[in-house]
Write a protein that holds these residues in place. Sequence first.
Motif, PDB file in Angstrom:
ATOM      1  N   ALA A   1       0.813  -1.216   0.000  1.00  0.00           N
ATOM      2  CA  ALA A   1       0.000   0.000   0.000  1.00  0.00           C
ATOM      3  C   ALA A   1       0.845   1.264   0.000  1.00  0.00           C
ATOM      4  O   ALA A   1       0.310   2.369  -0.095  1.00  0.00           O
ATOM      5  CB  ALA A   1      -0.923   0.000   1.225  1.00  0.00           C
ATOM      6  N   LEU A   2       2.169   1.139   0.107  1.00  0.00           N
ATOM      7  CA  LEU A   2       3.056   2.296   0.087  1.00  0.00           C
ATOM      8  C   LEU A   2       3.116   2.904  -1.313  1.00  0.00           C
ATOM      9  O   LEU A   2       3.233   2.184  -2.308  1.00  0.00           O
ATOM     10  CB  LEU A   2       4.470   1.896   0.504  1.00  0.00           C
ATOM     11  CG  LEU A   2       4.673   1.478   1.960  1.00  0.00           C
ATOM     12  CD1 LEU A   2       6.017   0.793   2.125  1.00  0.00           C
ATOM     13  CD2 LEU A   2       4.570   2.688   2.885  1.00  0.00           C
ATOM     14  N   THR A   3       3.061   4.223  -1.379  1.00  0.00           N
ATOM     15  CA  THR A   3       3.312   4.929  -2.634  1.00  0.00           C
ATOM     16  C   THR A   3       4.780   5.345  -2.662  1.00  0.00           C
ATOM     17  O   THR A   3       5.467   5.279  -1.629  1.00  0.00           O
ATOM     18  CB  THR A   3       2.417   6.175  -2.772  1.00  0.00           C
ATOM     19  OG1 THR A   3       2.896   7.188  -1.867  1.00  0.00           O
ATOM     20  CG2 THR A   3       0.961   5.858  -2.444  1.00  0.00           C
ATOM     21  N   PRO A   4       5.297   5.787  -3.799  1.00  0.00           N
ATOM     22  CA  PRO A   4       6.714   6.153  -3.873  1.00  0.00           C
ATOM     23  C   PRO A   4       7.128   7.280  -2.924  1.00  0.00           C
ATOM     24  O   PRO A   4       8.315   7.444  -2.651  1.00  0.00           O
ATOM     25  CB  PRO A   4       6.886   6.585  -5.337  1.00  0.00           C
ATOM     26  CG  PRO A   4       5.841   5.820  -6.083  1.00  0.00           C
ATOM     27  CD  PRO A   4       4.671   5.765  -5.146  1.00  0.00           C
ATOM     28  N   ARG A   5       6.178   8.040  -2.386  1.00  0.00           N
ATOM     29  CA  ARG A   5       6.525   9.148  -1.492  1.00  0.00           C
ATOM     30  C   ARG A   5       6.166   8.854  -0.035  1.00  0.00           C
ATOM     31  O   ARG A   5       6.235   9.745   0.808  1.00  0.00           O
ATOM     32  CB  ARG A   5       5.843  10.439  -1.956  1.00  0.00           C
ATOM     33  CG  ARG A   5       6.374  10.969  -3.272  1.00  0.00           C
ATOM     34  CD  ARG A   5       5.927  12.396  -3.506  1.00  0.00           C
ATOM     35  NE  ARG A   5       6.469  13.299  -2.486  1.00  0.00           N
ATOM     36  CZ  ARG A   5       6.096  14.573  -2.366  1.00  0.00           C
ATOM     37  NH1 ARG A   5       5.180  15.070  -3.182  1.00  0.00           N
ATOM     38  NH2 ARG A   5       6.627  15.341  -1.419  1.00  0.00           N
ATOM     39  N   ASP A   6       5.803   7.629   0.282  1.00  0.00           N
ATOM     40  CA  ASP A   6       5.421   7.259   1.641  1.00  0.00           C
ATOM     41  C   ASP A   6       6.598   6.713   2.429  1.00  0.00           C
ATOM     42  O   ASP A   6       7.523   6.108   1.869  1.00  0.00           O
ATOM     43  CB  ASP A   6       4.320   6.201   1.624  1.00  0.00           C
ATOM     44  CG  ASP A   6       2.974   6.768   1.210  1.00  0.00           C
ATOM     45  OD1 ASP A   6       2.774   7.992   1.355  1.00  0.00           O
ATOM     46  OD2 ASP A   6       2.124   5.985   0.741  1.00  0.00           O
ATOM     47  N   VAL A   7       6.521   6.878   3.746  1.00  0.00           N
ATOM     48  CA  VAL A   7       7.491   6.303   4.667  1.00  0.00           C
ATOM     49  C   VAL A   7       6.741   5.430   5.663  1.00  0.00           C
ATOM     50  O   VAL A   7       5.807   5.892   6.328  1.00  0.00           O
ATOM     51  CB  VAL A   7       8.271   7.392   5.434  1.00  0.00           C
ATOM     52  CG1 VAL A   7       9.246   6.755   6.421  1.00  0.00           C
ATOM     53  CG2 VAL A   7       9.003   8.306   4.461  1.00  0.00           C
ATOM     54  N   LEU A   8       7.124   4.175   5.755  1.00  0.00           N
ATOM     55  CA  LEU A   8       6.580   3.277   6.780  1.00  0.00           C
ATOM     56  C   LEU A   8       7.288   3.611   8.088  1.00  0.00           C
ATOM     57  O   LEU A   8       8.515   3.554   8.161  1.00  0.00           O
ATOM     58  CB  LEU A   8       6.804   1.820   6.369  1.00  0.00           C
ATOM     59  CG  LEU A   8       6.119   0.715   7.172  1.00  0.00           C
ATOM     60  CD1 LEU A   8       6.049  -0.570   6.342  1.00  0.00           C
ATOM     61  CD2 LEU A   8       6.851   0.423   8.476  1.00  0.00           C
ATOM     62  N   THR A   9       6.522   3.972   9.113  1.00  0.00           N
ATOM     63  CA  THR A   9       7.142   4.422  10.357  1.00  0.00           C
ATOM     64  C   THR A   9       7.041   3.420  11.504  1.00  0.00           C
ATOM     65  O   THR A   9       7.874   3.444  12.410  1.00  0.00           O
ATOM     66  CB  THR A   9       6.538   5.764  10.819  1.00  0.00           C
ATOM     67  OG1 THR A   9       5.119   5.616  10.948  1.00  0.00           O
ATOM     68  CG2 THR A   9       6.846   6.861   9.806  1.00  0.00           C
ATOM     69  N   ALA A  10       6.017   2.561  11.507  1.00  0.00           N
ATOM     70  CA  ALA A  10       5.862   1.628  12.628  1.00  0.00           C
ATOM     71  C   ALA A  10       4.882   0.525  12.253  1.00  0.00           C
ATOM     72  O   ALA A  10       4.097   0.655  11.304  1.00  0.00           O
ATOM     73  CB  ALA A  10       5.363   2.356  13.875  1.00  0.00           C
ATOM     74  N   VAL A  11       4.921  -0.538  13.022  1.00  0.00           N
ATOM     75  CA  VAL A  11       3.927  -1.602  12.933  1.00  0.00           C
ATOM     76  C   VAL A  11       3.393  -1.853  14.332  1.00  0.00           C
ATOM     77  O   VAL A  11       4.145  -1.793  15.310  1.00  0.00           O
ATOM     78  CB  VAL A  11       4.523  -2.891  12.325  1.00  0.00           C
ATOM     79  CG1 VAL A  11       5.729  -3.371  13.129  1.00  0.00           C
ATOM     80  CG2 VAL A  11       3.480  -3.998  12.240  1.00  0.00           C
ATOM     81  N   ARG A  12       2.094  -2.084  14.446  1.00  0.00           N
ATOM     82  CA  ARG A  12       1.456  -2.365  15.736  1.00  0.00           C
ATOM     83  C   ARG A  12       0.736  -3.698  15.662  1.00  0.00           C
ATOM     84  O   ARG A  12       0.043  -3.989  14.676  1.00  0.00           O
ATOM     85  CB  ARG A  12       0.460  -1.263  16.101  1.00  0.00           C
ATOM     86  CG  ARG A  12       1.078  -0.015  16.652  1.00  0.00           C
ATOM     87  CD  ARG A  12       0.015   0.968  17.129  1.00  0.00           C
ATOM     88  NE  ARG A  12      -0.809   1.437  16.016  1.00  0.00           N
ATOM     89  CZ  ARG A  12      -0.491   2.474  15.257  1.00  0.00           C
ATOM     90  NH1 ARG A  12       0.609   3.161  15.479  1.00  0.00           N
ATOM     91  NH2 ARG A  12      -1.283   2.844  14.264  1.00  0.00           N
ATOM     92  N   VAL A  13       0.890  -4.486  16.730  1.00  0.00           N
ATOM     93  CA  VAL A  13       0.175  -5.758  16.841  1.00  0.00           C
ATOM     94  C   VAL A  13      -0.438  -5.834  18.235  1.00  0.00           C
ATOM     95  O   VAL A  13       0.105  -5.281  19.195  1.00  0.00           O
ATOM     96  CB  VAL A  13       1.107  -6.971  16.602  1.00  0.00           C
ATOM     97  CG1 VAL A  13       1.677  -6.947  15.185  1.00  0.00           C
ATOM     98  CG2 VAL A  13       2.235  -7.009  17.626  1.00  0.00           C
ATOM     99  N   PRO A  14      -1.582  -6.515  18.366  1.00  0.00           N
ATOM    100  CA  PRO A  14      -2.185  -6.646  19.697  1.00  0.00           C
ATOM    101  C   PRO A  14      -1.255  -7.370  20.665  1.00  0.00           C
ATOM    102  O   PRO A  14      -0.604  -8.358  20.294  1.00  0.00           O
ATOM    103  CB  PRO A  14      -3.451  -7.470  19.421  1.00  0.00           C
ATOM    104  CG  PRO A  14      -3.750  -7.258  17.972  1.00  0.00           C
ATOM    105  CD  PRO A  14      -2.419  -7.120  17.302  1.00  0.00           C
ATOM    106  N   ALA A  15      -1.174  -6.875  21.875  1.00  0.00           N
ATOM    107  CA  ALA A  15      -0.343  -7.523  22.887  1.00  0.00           C
ATOM    108  C   ALA A  15      -0.948  -8.864  23.285  1.00  0.00           C
ATOM    109  O   ALA A  15      -2.161  -9.000  23.426  1.00  0.00           O
ATOM    110  CB  ALA A  15      -0.210  -6.625  24.109  1.00  0.00           C
ATOM    111  N   ALA A  16      -0.108  -9.862  23.440  1.00  0.00           N
ATOM    112  CA  ALA A  16      -0.564 -11.202  23.818  1.00  0.00           C
ATOM    113  C   ALA A  16      -1.108 -11.208  25.238  1.00  0.00           C
ATOM    114  O   ALA A  16      -0.621 -10.498  26.117  1.00  0.00           O
ATOM    115  CB  ALA A  16       0.585 -12.195  23.691  1.00  0.00           C
ATOM    116  N   GLY A  17      -2.135 -12.033  25.442  1.00  0.00           N
ATOM    117  CA  GLY A  17      -2.691 -12.236  26.772  1.00  0.00           C
ATOM    118  C   GLY A  17      -2.450 -13.660  27.241  1.00  0.00           C
ATOM    119  O   GLY A  17      -1.788 -14.453  26.570  1.00  0.00           O
TER     120      GLY A  17
END
Length: 280
Positions: free
Chosen positions: A158-174
């Motif tokens: 989904a990144l375009t040529p002018r985008d920067v991926l800054t982080a990824v988030r995942v649900p914390a395990a229980g």
Amino acid sequence: MKPAPFAYAKARSVAHAIELLANDDARLLAGGQSLIATLNMRLSEPALLVDINAIGGLDRVTLKNAHVEIGALVRYAQAERSTEIARAAPLIALALPHIGHPAIRNRGTVGGSLAFADPAAELPACVVALDGEIEIVGPQGQLTVKADDFFKRLFETALTPRDVLTAVRVPAAGTDTRVGFAEFARRHGDYAMVGLAACARADGKRLSNLRLVYFGVGATPVRARRAEPALADGDVEAAVKALADDLEPTDDVQASGAVKTHLAGVLLRRVTQQLARAPS
């Protein structure tokens, strides 16, 4: 071979990186473990490399709002040592030792793996299995994309040529979280011929919210949606049989599609045993 000539710029901030990406045919440089190889083989010939390694704040692992947030510049080796990831994202902790070799893990970044989107890479499948989300910043501002929607086609996201991926988030395990990870590679550190990342919640004798995500068997991470309900009900053999409908791996230099489908079943049986165990 040597790379084709290119210009180099060091971004001071995410906003500066986006500004630099306005140049024609610019590419981001983070860990460089995939990019440098493609440059040297002249599979990629960008006019400008934008180095984002000096941008502050992108190399942190934090726990907030019941999620684990991993900055794009977190190195694999750093993630391996992270107590937050070990405790709250055990699936990623299981996958990290399978990525390349120590020298690669010392430089390669979590964000780079997701942005490059190699179909045989471990982390894209893990993030999909965890129902994670990816934070993107571009000229229009900040955008959050579900991992299910991020990986589009072979090496396309989904990144375009002018985008920067800054982080990824995942649900914390229980305490009820169950995870499993396994892969087949000819040698440890090689890209996997077939791999499987799985996440679920224990619900009595059943598994709920089960997500089985294969890598190395398609252009993007592939969910085994027909196998999931069978395995959730405890019918392992029915789940293995359903893989014939879920997966359509093609022949390659590593193995035939038929062999990959067989290996996918072997991995499913192994991962099922992991899913039956409570986290230590």
